[in-house]
Design a protein around this motif. Structure first.
Motif, PDB file in Angstrom:
ATOM      1  N   ARG A   1       0.836  -1.205   0.000  1.00  0.00           N
ATOM      2  CA  ARG A   1       0.000   0.000   0.000  1.00  0.00           C
ATOM      3  C   ARG A   1       0.870   1.255   0.000  1.00  0.00           C
ATOM      4  NH1 ARG A   1      -3.558  -0.048   5.424  1.00  0.00           N
ATOM      5  NH2 ARG A   1      -4.811   1.268   4.037  1.00  0.00           N
ATOM      6  N   ILE A   2       2.056   1.190   0.594  1.00  0.00           N
ATOM      7  CA  ILE A   2       2.991   2.316   0.527  1.00  0.00           C
ATOM      8  C   ILE A   2       3.509   2.478  -0.901  1.00  0.00           C
ATOM      9  CG2 ILE A   2       5.252   3.152   1.292  1.00  0.00           C
ATOM     10  CD1 ILE A   2       4.664   1.856   4.013  1.00  0.00           C
ATOM     11  N   ALA A   3       3.781   1.341  -1.569  1.00  0.00           N
ATOM     12  CA  ALA A   3       4.226   1.391  -2.966  1.00  0.00           C
ATOM     13  C   ALA A   3       3.162   2.002  -3.870  1.00  0.00           C
ATOM     14  CB  ALA A   3       4.581  -0.018  -3.454  1.00  0.00           C
ATOM     15  N   LEU A   4       1.882   1.866  -3.489  1.00  0.00           N
ATOM     16  CA  LEU A   4       0.789   2.456  -4.263  1.00  0.00           C
ATOM     17  C   LEU A   4       0.647   3.954  -4.020  1.00  0.00           C
ATOM     18  CD1 LEU A   4      -2.018  -0.254  -3.875  1.00  0.00           C
ATOM     19  CD2 LEU A   4      -0.589   0.196  -5.884  1.00  0.00           C
ATOM     20  N   GLY A   5       1.356   4.472  -3.017  1.00  0.00           N
ATOM     21  CA  GLY A   5       1.309   5.900  -2.748  1.00  0.00           C
ATOM     22  C   GLY A   5       0.609   6.291  -1.462  1.00  0.00           C
ATOM     23  N   GLN A   6       0.082   5.326  -0.715  1.00  0.00           N
ATOM     24  CA  GLN A   6      -0.548   5.649   0.557  1.00  0.00           C
ATOM     25  C   GLN A   6       0.533   5.966   1.596  1.00  0.00           C
ATOM     26  OE1 GLN A   6      -3.561   2.859   1.821  1.00  0.00           O
ATOM     27  NE2 GLN A   6      -4.279   2.493  -0.263  1.00  0.00           N
ATOM     28  N   ILE A   7       0.300   6.997   2.383  1.00  0.00           N
ATOM     29  CA  ILE A   7       1.288   7.487   3.339  1.00  0.00           C
ATOM     30  C   ILE A   7       0.940   6.984   4.734  1.00  0.00           C
ATOM     31  CG2 ILE A   7       2.448   9.500   4.296  1.00  0.00           C
ATOM     32  CD1 ILE A   7       2.867   9.149   1.313  1.00  0.00           C
ATOM     33  N   PRO A   8       1.834   6.190   5.358  1.00  0.00           N
ATOM     34  CA  PRO A   8       1.557   5.754   6.730  1.00  0.00           C
ATOM     35  C   PRO A   8       1.521   6.941   7.681  1.00  0.00           C
ATOM     36  CG  PRO A   8       3.825   5.228   6.107  1.00  0.00           C
ATOM     37  CD  PRO A   8       3.135   5.712   4.866  1.00  0.00           C
ATOM     38  N   TYR A   9       0.822   6.761   8.798  1.00  0.00           N
ATOM     39  CA  TYR A   9       0.637   7.777   9.838  1.00  0.00           C
ATOM     40  C   TYR A   9      -0.353   8.859   9.412  1.00  0.00           C
ATOM     41  CZ  TYR A   9       5.259   5.680  10.288  1.00  0.00           C
ATOM     42  OH  TYR A   9       6.307   4.798  10.277  1.00  0.00           O
ATOM     43  N   ARG A  10      -0.357   9.215   8.124  1.00  0.00           N
ATOM     44  CA  ARG A  10      -1.312  10.212   7.641  1.00  0.00           C
ATOM     45  C   ARG A  10      -2.571   9.569   7.072  1.00  0.00           C
ATOM     46  NH1 ARG A  10      -0.069  13.293   2.193  1.00  0.00           N
ATOM     47  NH2 ARG A  10      -1.049  11.357   1.449  1.00  0.00           N
ATOM     48  N   ASP A  11      -2.381   8.569   6.196  1.00  0.00           N
ATOM     49  CA  ASP A  11      -3.517   7.934   5.536  1.00  0.00           C
ATOM     50  C   ASP A  11      -4.044   6.730   6.292  1.00  0.00           C
ATOM     51  OD1 ASP A  11      -3.158   9.807   3.559  1.00  0.00           O
ATOM     52  OD2 ASP A  11      -2.000   8.479   2.262  1.00  0.00           O
TER      53      ASP A  11
END
Length: 587
Positions: A29-39
């Motif tokens: 999901r990070i590779a897809l562009g989702q930002i941890p802690y924020r998203d």
């Protein structure tokens, strides 16, 4: 090479789906562009997941690429440990042989040997080993500029791999370097390399904080990796100190102390007494190997091996404290930095759960203690007297005597730990929370999961679910997978739409009622519930049942696969019409 081969062998028959899915799905999901802690809420620092996300971005979703990473990282960890031990053993007799022998246990006990999947604990240990190598080279090249800059920056890296271990390492290293600066300044000696190192650590930390703030928001990062993680993971003080409460620790320390006392009293350098000394000091190490013949219970065998940790930590701490004046520069305080990092690691899962990826740190401590013993033995053999200024008198004719005591101790330690370590990883005792031994060995046939293998029907059942979803669930549909044990999103290439992917107390901040509300707000239209879990912890199964019960009114079952029940959201309008019809039918 040996450590890397063990990692590959482990991955060829072991798949701990629970932890593997957490890393792969979140990295995807990070590779897809989702930002941890924020998203989405995320209880761990980002570096391990960013590394795996980079692998996915560069080479696609292919599991064996992650296996290759673990093998390379595991091998690198052992090589770095060997280099560090060569450095701390410099000036002692048989330093090459001792360093090589102490590296042998890291074949079965390397950073990725016990748990062979991408994970933050091994990555944090690797980052610490890199930092230790750089720090040790500062003393050798005091006039260098780039080296102390890199060494200082490297001290901050472990903090962004695993917060508890990394924070303990960074704090201990910073305090130690600051103490060296003060000491060198008072003696009017060179402070430049240490000052550059400390400033580089501060600057690197500041740069990382700014980058996190710009990407995800510093308040978000603090909330999830510090407040939430501490709330769910931090043990009570009694649990932390409980590792030193075992009475057997006194027994093993008694053998070590008796051996050391006998060594000091052996003024005539009797070979018989030296053999007895080596035997007494070796007993705590030999016992775990002997216990293999005494008891067939893998749990008991593993416990004997793990219980070495508090004994060795105490012995190494005392040795480092007593001989602190023998070392110079960074080496003077390095044992205390390593001990602090180890205890920081214990804050997550205490002794039993935390040690699997930090065996290299223990081997470095043992090497330092053996170096102190070797130098002391040489001094006694040569008739040297340690003066108050830390120097010695000129060597006598006896300085060329063969000093075999440290080498004999090393041989006993290395063989014992290697034998016990082999049985430890073969029994999967550290992974006993997962069912890894029932059924035949099955391998994945999906291209994305090529290289994934484990016993049981877990993989074929997951592949059935993947095929069903490809045929029956629209690609853009929102899915909730309970409890998240499988790397479903990584395998299917679907975009996760629920903020949490693994429903465990340590990473899931939501109650069942909040989960139901989020499903409604984010239009989660499909619910997949795994029935039999590879993770055998009752708390996970209970949490899954509570969440499923909370969602019961919103979803209806439409299919039952071999190990998964498939639910679809009930149309609110259809449900309203049905309720109206029921009201009309009432008299």
């Amino acid at each position: 090479m040996g450590t890397a081969l063990v990692v590959i062998w482990q991955d060829a028959h072991v798949a701990v789906l629970w932890d593997l899915s957490y890393v792969l799905d979140n990295s995807y999901r990070i590779a897809l562009g989702q930002i941890p802690y924020r998203d989405f809420p995320f209880a761990h620092p980002p570096l391990t997941f960013l590394i795996q996300a980079a692998i996915i971005k560069l080479s696609g979703r292919v599991f064996w690429h992650h296996v290759a990473y673990c093998a390379l990282a595991g091998g690198a960890g052992t090589i770095l440990t060997w280099r560090i031990m060569r450095r701390v053993l410099a000036g002692t007799k048989h330093q090459k042989s001792i360093a090589l022998l102490l590296s042998l246990p890291l074949i079965p006990l390397g950073i990725y040997s016990v748990f062979p999947h991408p994970f933050y604990d091994p990555d944090c240990s690797l980052a610490i080993l890199v930092s230790l190598v750089l720090l040790l080279h500062i003393d050798r090249k005091p006039s260098a500029l780039i080296l102390p800059i890199l060494a200082g920056a490297s001290c901050a890296v472990p903090l962004f791999v695993k917060q508890n271990t990394g924070l303990a390492f960074l704090a201990a290293a910073s305090v130690s370097i600051l103490a060296l600066i003060v000491r060198q300044w008072m003696r009017r000696e060179r402070v430049r390399p240490f000052l550059i190192t400390l400033l580089s650590a501060v600057i690197a930390l500041a740069i990382a904080v700014v980058a996190i703030h710009r990407a995800a928001g510093l308040s978000n990062y603090w909330q999830w990796t510090v407040r939430f993680a501490a709330e769910r993971r931090t043990p009570a003080r009694g649990e932390m100190l409980g590792i030193y409460a075992d009475r057997m620790i006194l027994v093993w320390l008694g053998f070590i102390v008796a051996g050391i006392v006998l060594f000091w009293l052996n003024r005539n350098r009797s070979k018989l007494l030296r053999i007895l000394t080596a035997t007494l000091v070796s007993i705590p190490f030999i016992w775990p190997a002997i216990y293999l013949l005494r008891d067939a219970d893998s749990s008991e065998r593993a416990e004997r091996l793990i219980n070495l940790w508090p004994v060795l930590l105490i012995a190494c701490f005392i040795s480092a404290l007593v001989t602190i004046r023998r070392r110079q520069g960074i080496s003077q305080l390095l044992p205390f930095v390593i001990i602090a990092a180890i205890h920081g690691c214990f804050m997550s899962q205490q002794l039993w759960g935390s040690t699997y990826a930090i065996w290299p740190l223990l081997m470095i401590l043992i090497a330092m203690t053996l170096a102190d013993l070797s130098v002391t033995s040489i001094r006694l053999d040569a008739g040297l007297v340690l003066r108050s200024d830390g120097r010695t008198s000129p060597p006598s004719k006896r300085s060329n005597d063969f000093n075999w005591l440290p080498l004999a101790l090393t041989l006993a330690i290395a063989l014992s730990l290697t034998i016990a370590g082999v049985f430890y990883i073969r029994s999967h005792e550290r992974l006993s929370y997962a069912n890894l031994d029932d059924g035949e060995l099955k391998r994945s046939t999906l291209p994305q999961l090529k290289g994934l293998s484990t016993r049981g029907d877990w993989i074929p059942n997951l592949e059935e679910l993947v095929r069903y979803s490809e045929t029956n669930i629209p690609p853009e549909a929102g899915i909730l997978l309970l409890p998240g044990e499988d790397a479903f999103y990584y395998a299917t290439g679907r975009k996760p739409q629920f903020p949490v992917l693994l429903f465990d107390h340590t990473v899931n901040p939501y109650s069942p009622e909040q989960i139901r509300q989020i499903c409604r707000e984010r239009n989660i239209t499909w619910l997949i519930v795994k029935q039999e879990l590879q993770n055998e912890e009752d708390a996970v199964d209970d949490e899954k049942d509570r969440i499923t019960a909370a969602l019961d009114d919103d979803f209806e079952q439409v299919e039952s696969l071999k190990n998964y029940d498939i639910y679809r959201r009930i149309d609110p309008n259809a449900k309203k019409d049905s309720d109206d019809d029921d009201d009309d039918d009432r008299p």
